[in-house]
Every structure is written in structure tokens, then in C-alpha cells.
Scaffold this active site. Structure first.
Site, PDB file in Angstrom:
ATOM      1  N   GLU A 141       1.648   0.347   3.294  1.00  0.00           N
ATOM      2  CA  GLU A 141       0.996   0.967   2.146  1.00  0.00           C
ATOM      3  C   GLU A 141       2.057   1.291   1.106  1.00  0.00           C
ATOM      4  OE1 GLU A 141      -1.542   4.934   0.971  1.00  0.00           O
ATOM      5  OE2 GLU A 141      -1.741   4.149   3.003  1.00  0.00           O
TER       6      GLU A 141
ATOM      7  N   ASP B 147      -3.663   9.013  10.456  1.00  0.00           N
ATOM      8  CA  ASP B 147      -2.479   8.200  10.144  1.00  0.00           C
ATOM      9  C   ASP B 147      -2.535   6.830  10.810  1.00  0.00           C
ATOM     10  OD1 ASP B 147      -0.839  10.142   8.517  1.00  0.00           O
ATOM     11  OD2 ASP B 147      -1.138  11.322  10.325  1.00  0.00           O
TER      12      ASP B 147
ATOM     13  N   ASP C  75       1.562   3.086   7.663  1.00  0.00           N
ATOM     14  CA  ASP C  75       1.291   4.139   6.689  1.00  0.00           C
ATOM     15  C   ASP C  75       2.515   5.051   6.721  1.00  0.00           C
ATOM     16  OD1 ASP C  75       0.092   5.968   4.931  1.00  0.00           O
ATOM     17  OD2 ASP C  75      -0.830   7.077   6.581  1.00  0.00           O
TER      18      ASP C  75
END
Length: 156
Positions: free
Chosen positions: A67, A139, A8
């Protein structure tokens, strides 16, 4: 058996998560955050690149799932996010990993069952899917969700 590194990306906090897929079983390996608290932006990118390289060298993943960067309201934030993502991609490519990108909506759909799932729902689903005793921080959970998505879409 595959080891998947989920990412991420962020310019201040980059979440990472590693899972192992053995047939239909997902096994948690490790997760955490790379925090860059300095103001010098190019140095933040260097830290992200270096830490991702260390993680790859330690855990030897076969795939890197990231992502996708989305265009936020603030174009400067979106650009910084793109740079952070690029630092991850370059590190992974330099270690000969295959790179896969997934949209936030796809990740929420695959992990949470709905493309508009809330962050806490994703965190809980990651805990359940990986049989964790505690909910990972946001996260790290997002990065693990990226890895889970990849395991369910690409790897058989």
C-alpha cells in the site's frame, strides 16, 4: 501460478497477507501482523526487515504488493510510515521480488467496489473473496486486500 505478498506497512504494526493466484482462482495462504513494541525506531525497522525476509524465505512469493504511503496530517507519522515501507521494499528487493505499489483508494475500489469503502467493508470483502471462515484482523485484511488488488490488476 503466482504467490503474492501483500503488505500494509506501519512502524508499529505491519500487516502481511499471502495469496496464490491459479488462473482465475485466489487461494488464501497466510496472513498476520508484525508488531514492533519497542521504542527504538531503527530497531523497529530492523525487525520489520527481518520478519519480511523470514516470510519471503518461508512462502517464496513471486511479487510484493505494498500500500502506497499517503501524506497524513502528521508529517512525522508519514515519515515513519515511509521508513517502514522502505524496510519492506529493501527486504523484497534483496530477495529479487518485483515490487508494486497501490493507493488506498485503488485498493478500496478494486476490493470494495468503491474508493471510499469503510475498513469493515474491506475486511468483509476479503473474507468473501478468499472464502475465509472468519474476518481477518484489520491490518492483515488490509494486506490481503493489497494482494487481491495486485492479482486483479497485474497478473493474468
Amino acid at each position: 501460478m503466482s504467490i503474492i505478498l501483500g503488505i500494509d506497512p506501519g512502524s508499529r504494526i505491519t500487516g502481511y497477507g499471502l495469496i496464490k493466484k491459479n488462473k482465475d482462482k485466489l487461494i488464501y495462504i497466510n496472513s498476520g501482523c508484525i508488531e514492533t513494541k519497542i521504542k527504538d525506531f531503527p530497531m523497529r525497522l530492523k525487525i520489520i526487515y527481518s520478519k519480511i525476509s523470514d516470510i519471503i524465505n518461508t512462502f517464496k512469493p513471486t511479487d510484493c504488493a505494498i500500500e502506497k504511503v499517503f501524506i497524513a496530517r502528521n508529517i512525522n507519522s508519514a515519515l515513519k510510515l515511509s521508513y517502514a515501507s522502505s524496510a519492506v521494499i529493501i527486504s523484497a528487493i534483496n530477495h529479487n521480488l518485483s515490487i508494486f505499489e497501490y493507493s488506498n483508494t485503488k485498493i478500496k475500489l478494486v476490493v470494495g467496489g468503491i474508493g471510499i469503502a469503510k475498513k469493515i467493508h474491506i475486511q468483509n470483502m476479503v473474507r468473501i473473496i478468499l472464502h475465509l471462515s472468519d474476518i481477518p484482523n484489520q491490518d492483515a485484511a488490509d494486506a490481503l486486500a493489497v494482494a487481491i488488488t495486485h492479482s486483479r490488476i497485474i497478473i493474468n
